[in-house]
Design a protein around this motif. Structure first.
Motif, mmCIF file in Angstrom:
data_model
loop_
_atom_site.group_PDB
_atom_site.id
_atom_site.type_symbol
_atom_site.label_atom_id
_atom_site.label_comp_id
_atom_site.label_asym_id
_atom_site.label_seq_id
_atom_site.Cartn_x
_atom_site.Cartn_y
_atom_site.Cartn_z
ATOM 1 N N ARG A 5 0.867 -1.173 0.000
ATOM 2 C CA ARG A 5 0.000 0.000 0.000
ATOM 3 C C ARG A 5 0.907 1.228 0.000
ATOM 4 N N PHE A 6 0.850 2.013 -1.079
ATOM 5 C CA PHE A 6 1.695 3.188 -1.204
ATOM 6 C C PHE A 6 1.006 4.450 -0.692
ATOM 7 N N ILE A 11 -7.986 5.500 3.629
ATOM 8 C CA ILE A 11 -7.996 5.694 5.080
ATOM 9 C C ILE A 11 -8.376 7.133 5.420
ATOM 10 N N VAL A 12 -7.790 8.075 4.703
ATOM 11 C CA VAL A 12 -8.085 9.488 4.948
ATOM 12 C C VAL A 12 -9.539 9.799 4.609
ATOM 13 N N LEU A 13 -10.046 9.205 3.544
ATOM 14 C CA LEU A 13 -11.463 9.423 3.205
ATOM 15 C C LEU A 13 -12.361 8.943 4.343
ATOM 16 N N VAL A 34 -10.275 7.725 -8.689
ATOM 17 C CA VAL A 34 -10.162 7.680 -7.228
ATOM 18 C C VAL A 34 -10.230 6.237 -6.740
ATOM 19 N N SER A 35 -11.079 5.440 -7.345
ATOM 20 C CA SER A 35 -11.190 4.030 -6.968
ATOM 21 C C SER A 35 -9.861 3.308 -7.161
ATOM 22 N N ARG A 36 -9.189 3.548 -8.269
ATOM 23 C CA ARG A 36 -7.887 2.910 -8.523
ATOM 24 C C ARG A 36 -6.843 3.364 -7.503
ATOM 25 N N TRP A 37 -6.898 4.653 -7.127
ATOM 26 C CA TRP A 37 -5.983 5.154 -6.096
ATOM 27 C C TRP A 37 -6.260 4.470 -4.763
ATOM 28 N N CYS A 38 -7.532 4.407 -4.394
ATOM 29 C CA CYS A 38 -7.912 3.829 -3.097
ATOM 30 C C CYS A 38 -7.546 2.354 -2.993
ATOM 31 N N ARG A 39 -7.582 1.652 -4.098
ATOM 32 C CA ARG A 39 -7.210 0.234 -4.106
ATOM 33 C C ARG A 39 -5.714 0.047 -4.329
ATOM 34 N N ASN A 40 -4.977 1.153 -4.505
ATOM 35 C CA ASN A 40 -3.546 1.127 -4.777
ATOM 36 C C ASN A 40 -3.211 0.356 -6.046
ATOM 37 N N VAL A 41 -4.134 0.378 -6.992
ATOM 38 C CA VAL A 41 -3.890 -0.215 -8.309
ATOM 39 C C VAL A 41 -3.019 0.729 -9.118
ATOM 40 N N HIS A 42 -3.328 2.012 -9.040
ATOM 41 C CA HIS A 42 -2.530 3.084 -9.641
ATOM 42 C C HIS A 42 -2.256 4.112 -8.560
ATOM 43 N N ARG A 62 0.121 12.885 5.041
ATOM 44 C CA ARG A 62 -0.916 11.981 5.569
ATOM 45 C C ARG A 62 -1.489 11.080 4.486
ATOM 46 N N LEU A 63 -1.282 11.459 3.225
ATOM 47 C CA LEU A 63 -1.826 10.694 2.103
ATOM 48 C C LEU A 63 -0.894 9.581 1.628
ATOM 49 N N ILE A 64 0.300 9.544 2.182
ATOM 50 C CA ILE A 64 1.308 8.580 1.744
ATOM 51 C C ILE A 64 1.646 7.653 2.903
ATOM 52 N N GLU A 65 1.780 6.384 2.598
ATOM 53 C CA GLU A 65 2.134 5.390 3.610
ATOM 54 C C GLU A 65 3.552 5.675 4.106
ATOM 55 N N PRO A 66 3.728 5.828 5.420
ATOM 56 C CA PRO A 66 5.079 6.093 5.937
ATOM 57 C C PRO A 66 5.996 4.889 5.725
ATOM 58 N N THR A 67 7.262 5.174 5.601
ATOM 59 C CA THR A 67 8.235 4.094 5.415
ATOM 60 C C THR A 67 9.143 3.994 6.632
ATOM 61 N N SER A 68 9.549 2.787 6.916
ATOM 62 C CA SER A 68 10.506 2.532 7.984
ATOM 63 C C SER A 68 11.334 1.326 7.566
#
Length: 87
Positions: A5-6, A11-13, A34-42, A62-68
């Motif tokens: 998940r990028f 989640i924000v929605l 938006v659907s493709r974004w929400c599913r992380n397809v694109h 907040r829109l991007i998955e944090p990395t560690s």
């Protein structure tokens, strides 16, 4: 293979009690996009993330998955590159 998940748009929605159609209308894109974004397809372009953040008045991060990388084992690509360069 585990799907990565990028972005965190879905989640924000949920946090804002908005649906995909609402976001599509707010920023002027199709609901399918938006659907493709929400599913992380694109993934959205940076300018799209900016428009979402601006519409919601949130930090774009907040829109991007944090990395560690703390739990990653082995050398980083940079470390491997430097070792190979020395040889």
């Amino acid at each position: 293979m585990k799907k990565i998940r990028f972005n965190r748009i879905s989640i924000v929605l949920d946090e804002f009690d908005l649906d995909q159609k609402d976001l599509a209308e707010l920023i002027g894109v199709s609901k399918d996009t938006v659907s493709r974004w929400c599913r992380n397809v694109h993934q959205p372009k940076l300018q799209d993330l900016y428009h979402i953040a601006k519409a919601l008045r949130i930090d774009i991060r907040r829109l991007i998955e944090p990395t560690s990388w703390e739990n990653e084992k082995g050398l980083s690509l940079v470390e491997k590159f430097r070792l190979n360069k020395k040889q």
